[in-house]
Design an enzyme around this catalytic site. Structure first.
Site, PDB file in Angstrom:
ATOM      1  CG  HIS A   1      -1.911   1.187   1.048  1.00  0.00           C
ATOM      2  ND1 HIS A   1      -1.540   2.472   1.729  1.00  0.00           N
ATOM      3  CD2 HIS A   1      -3.316   0.935   0.935  1.00  0.00           C
ATOM      4  CE1 HIS A   1      -2.846   2.961   1.700  1.00  0.00           C
ATOM      5  NE2 HIS A   1      -3.771   2.460   1.311  1.00  0.00           N
TER       6      HIS A   1
ATOM      7  CD  GLU B   1      -5.232   1.457  -2.567  1.00  0.00           C
ATOM      8  OE1 GLU B   1      -6.004   2.269  -2.492  1.00  0.00           O
ATOM      9  OE2 GLU B   1      -4.363   1.035  -2.216  1.00  0.00           O
TER      10      GLU B   1
END
Length: 268
Positions: A98, A170
């Site tokens: 992430h 993302e």
């Protein structure tokens, strides 16, 4: 490539929010409202301190995931999270790579790769996060940047393990900013990611690969995102903290699935 055979995924990343009581309240509210797992795959990624109690209280159609794991199964690594222990708790998924881990904690593509390999070794399903910065986007280097991230993260991953992996695109510039890639733009980028994985492995194995979009997903844009042919689901941040919003995301996925079934005259 179409995604008609791939079940949509709704994943919520709670980040460092919710205490034990708040987490239990959430789970108890959504447990029996979450759609059947044959219609939509539903995952909550919670802090490590909440995983045990959430797994014990999860309903039949909800899965619990961890937000991080170390690249060794055990040892003298104070403060780290063992993938082996995650499995012992009943955790199935783990977020890896992430952007907040990369930016705040200096995680490199090489480290993400080591974590990915160890997660697979322990029979966890990694959700591999990829994403470019605003500077990379403005310099028209998104494709090259993501291909490099992908190639390094998947190094030494055998083809037979690819079916355990989900990918989440993302864009860093869209996370928590209120900005989002247009559904069409996200779809095109995810198509490029899928093409790169095809080049690394094969077209056949990529047919079952699920690629999600994350980055300021909300109730206002989730349907438009899920309608895109290459997008198999969403990874939602703070918008997943409210039960009403989270259930709205799952219902949007079910609605889309039903519409596809009717269009192609298939049984849902």
């Amino acid at each position: 490539m179409n995604n008609l055979k791939r079940i949509k995924v709704i994943a919520g990343n709670w980040k460092m929010y919710k205490d034990k009581n708040e987490a239990l309240e959430f789970i108890q509210k959504v447990n029996f409202s979450i759609p059947n797992s044959k219609e939509v795959e539903t995952i909550i990624f919670a802090q490590s301190t909440l995983l045990d109690v959430l797994v014990q209280n999860q309903g039949p159609n909800l899965k619990i995931g961890a937000q991080n794991a170390f690249h060794e199964s055990e040892g003298a690594f104070t403060g780290e999270i063992s993938p082996l222990n995650l499995v012992s708790l009943g955790v199935k998924y783990v977020l890896l790579g992430h952007s907040e881990r990369r930016v705040l904690f200096g995680e490199t593509d090489q480290l993400v790769n080591l974590k990915l390999l160890k997660a697979l070794q322990n029979n966890l399903s990694p959700v591999l996060c990829l994403g470019e910065t605003l500077e990379t986007k403005e310099n028209n280097k998104t494709k090259e940047f993501l291909e490099k991230q992908l190639t390094q993260a998947l190094k030494d991953v055998p083809q037979e393990d690819l079916e355990k992996i989900l990918i989440a695109y993302e864009p860093v510039w869209a996370i928590g900013t209120g900005k989002t890639a247009s559904p069409q733009e996200a779809n095109q980028t995810i198509k490029q990611i899928r093409e790169k994985v095809t080049n690394l492995y094969s077209a056949q194995v990529v047919q079952s690969l699920k690629i999600l979009y994350g980055g300021s997903v909300s109730s206002n844009n989730v349907e438009a995102i899920l309608e895109q042919n290459e997008i198999d689901g969403v990874l939602v941040g703070k918008a997943s903290l409210e039960t009403k919003d989270f259930l709205n995301f799952t219902q949007a996925a079910v609605k889309l699935s039903s519409n596809c079934c009717q269009h192609f005259d298939k049984k849902c």
